[in-house]
Design a protein around this motif. Structure first.
Motif, PDB file in Angstrom:
ATOM      1  N   LYS A  75      77.516  90.346  -9.877  1.00 18.54           N
ATOM      2  CA  LYS A  75      77.148  91.085  -8.654  1.00 18.54           C
ATOM      3  C   LYS A  75      77.221  92.604  -8.888  1.00 18.54           C
ATOM      4  O   LYS A  75      76.305  93.333  -8.523  1.00 18.54           O
ATOM      5  CB  LYS A  75      78.092  90.700  -7.499  1.00 18.54           C
ATOM      6  N   THR A  76      78.302  93.065  -9.493  1.00 18.76           N
ATOM      7  CA  THR A  76      78.457  94.511  -9.711  1.00 18.76           C
ATOM      8  C   THR A  76      77.690  94.956 -10.953  1.00 18.76           C
ATOM      9  O   THR A  76      76.942  95.942 -10.919  1.00 18.76           O
ATOM     10  CB  THR A  76      79.956  94.859  -9.884  1.00 18.76           C
TER      11      THR A  76
ATOM     12  N   SER B 192      89.071  94.426 -12.115  1.00 23.41           N
ATOM     13  CA  SER B 192      90.397  94.626 -11.507  1.00 23.41           C
ATOM     14  C   SER B 192      91.272  93.391 -11.729  1.00 23.41           C
ATOM     15  O   SER B 192      90.793  92.354 -12.196  1.00 23.41           O
ATOM     16  CB  SER B 192      90.248  94.917 -10.013  1.00 23.41           C
TER      17      SER B 192
ATOM     18  N   GLN C 180      77.080  82.532 -19.023  1.00 27.36           N
ATOM     19  CA  GLN C 180      76.108  81.447 -18.801  1.00 27.36           C
ATOM     20  C   GLN C 180      74.739  81.697 -19.418  1.00 27.36           C
ATOM     21  O   GLN C 180      73.983  80.758 -19.614  1.00 27.36           O
ATOM     22  CB  GLN C 180      75.889  81.270 -17.295  1.00 27.36           C
TER      23      GLN C 180
ATOM     24  N   THR D  82      75.216  90.476 -15.688  1.00 25.93           N
ATOM     25  CA  THR D  82      74.470  89.578 -14.789  1.00 25.93           C
ATOM     26  C   THR D  82      75.242  89.314 -13.495  1.00 25.93           C
ATOM     27  O   THR D  82      74.763  88.594 -12.621  1.00 25.93           O
ATOM     28  CB  THR D  82      74.219  88.216 -15.479  1.00 25.93           C
TER      29      THR D  82
ATOM     30  N   LYS E 103      86.073  87.657  -3.980  1.00 23.00           N
ATOM     31  CA  LYS E 103      86.965  88.520  -4.768  1.00 23.00           C
ATOM     32  C   LYS E 103      88.251  87.769  -5.060  1.00 23.00           C
ATOM     33  O   LYS E 103      88.889  87.242  -4.148  1.00 23.00           O
ATOM     34  CB  LYS E 103      87.255  89.829  -4.020  1.00 23.00           C
TER      35      LYS E 103
END
Ligand SMILES: NC(=O)c1ccc[n+]([C@@H]2O[C@H](COP(=O)([O-])OP(=O)(O)OC[C@H]3O[C@@H](n4cnc5c(N)ncnc54)[C@H](OP(=O)(O)O)[C@@H]3O)[C@@H](O)[C@H]2O)c1
Length: 249
Positions: free
Chosen positions: A14-15, A100, A38, A12, A158
């Motif tokens: 962004k990426t 990352s 969530q 769910t 980020k």
């Protein structure tokens, strides 16, 4: 042949949301589960407004996903990604981590467990094809010029800096004896951008790679997932896992 079954952590986000949309359009891949924080218990297809993903439940952890799967794909957060991957390995799944900023020690533990179980896992700093090609050309610049500067820029949310992509490139350059510096920008309006600069007497050269949409990552994730079910071992880049990507004809 049966489709490769995938569970996606962070589906769910962004990426993750862009990646699952891409994966859902591939006939030989099937998203069977999702992990999130969530929206536990919700239907992924309904949440993303993407009918091809309806019936895919969002679970609290990999261990809670009801379906069996071949590969766990992770785009969550550094503090939870390796623990989720370990759960996947515990279910004899292969693992593909895009998250990352991971602790090197926990990555080593994951690699050791994967080797013990003769499974396969990959921690991939960048799934976009352009970034793989930029890295290859950047190593060539390092060989020729002896000093390289990397300027990476990302959206303001980020959390890690420098990016995993820039760190990976810097360590590959340093291992070759190339003097390297990395600079980070965190700006509204950016998605992900990396410039690689080198200079010699009377000349400079720069290579720019820019992700303008997270759609750029879907094809690389699909390629890596297909490859991962055919190999065993631990991989740290897309080109190491999928050598055909940068092989010459
Ligand atoms: N390798 C690559 O090519 C590549 C490309 C882009 C991004 N990334 C990396 O991918 C990671 C995710 O980036 P993003 O921008 O998509 O982040 P994001 O929008 O914040 O999404 C994070 C996702 O992870 C879930 N999550 C976070 N903590 C969790 C937990 N404790 N348990 C279960 N789910 C959890 C979130 O669910 P909730 O919303 O429910 O909390 C959300 O779905 C980052 O580390 C980023 O650097 C890698």
């Amino acid at each position: 042949m049966r489709a490769v079954r995938l569970i996606v952590g962070g589906a769910t986000g962004k990426t993750g949301a862009e990646v699952v949309r891409y994966l859902a359009g591939q006939d030989d891949l099937q998203v069977v589960g999702a992990v999130g924080r969530q929206h536990q218990g919700a239907d992924l297809g309904a949440l993303l407004g993407w009918p091809a993903l309806s019936g895919v439940p969002i679970s609290a952890s990999v261990g809670h996903v009801p379906a069996e799967a071949d590969v766990y794909v992770d785009f969550t957060a550094p503090e939870v990604a390796v623990a989720l991957a370990m759960e996947a390995v515990g279910r004899a799944m292969r693992v593909l981590i895009g998250t990352s900023g991971l602790e090197p020690q926990s990555v080593s533990l994951l690699a050791a467990q994967v080797q013990r179980q003769s499974l396969a896992a990959a921690v991939i700093p960048n799934f976009s094809v352009g970034a793989v090609l930029q890295r290859k050309m950047a190593l060539e610049l390092g060989r020729r010029f002896g000093r390289v500067e990397v300027v990476e820029g990302h959206h303001r949310s980020k959390r890690d800096a420098p990016s995993g992509t820039a760190r990976d490139l810097a360590s590959a350059l340093e291992a070759m004896g190339v003097e390297t510096a990395v600079h980070s920008l965190r700006l509204e309006g950016l998605v992900a951008r990396q410039e690689v600069w080198a200079g010699g007497p009377g000349e400079v050269i720069s290579l720019t790679h820019e992700v303008t949409s997270r759609q750029a990552y879907g094809a690389g994730v699909a390629m890596a997932a297909r490859q991962l079910v055919t190999v065993s071992g631990f991989f740290t880049s897309l080109e190491e896992l999928c050598p055909a990507l940068t092989a010459r004809d």
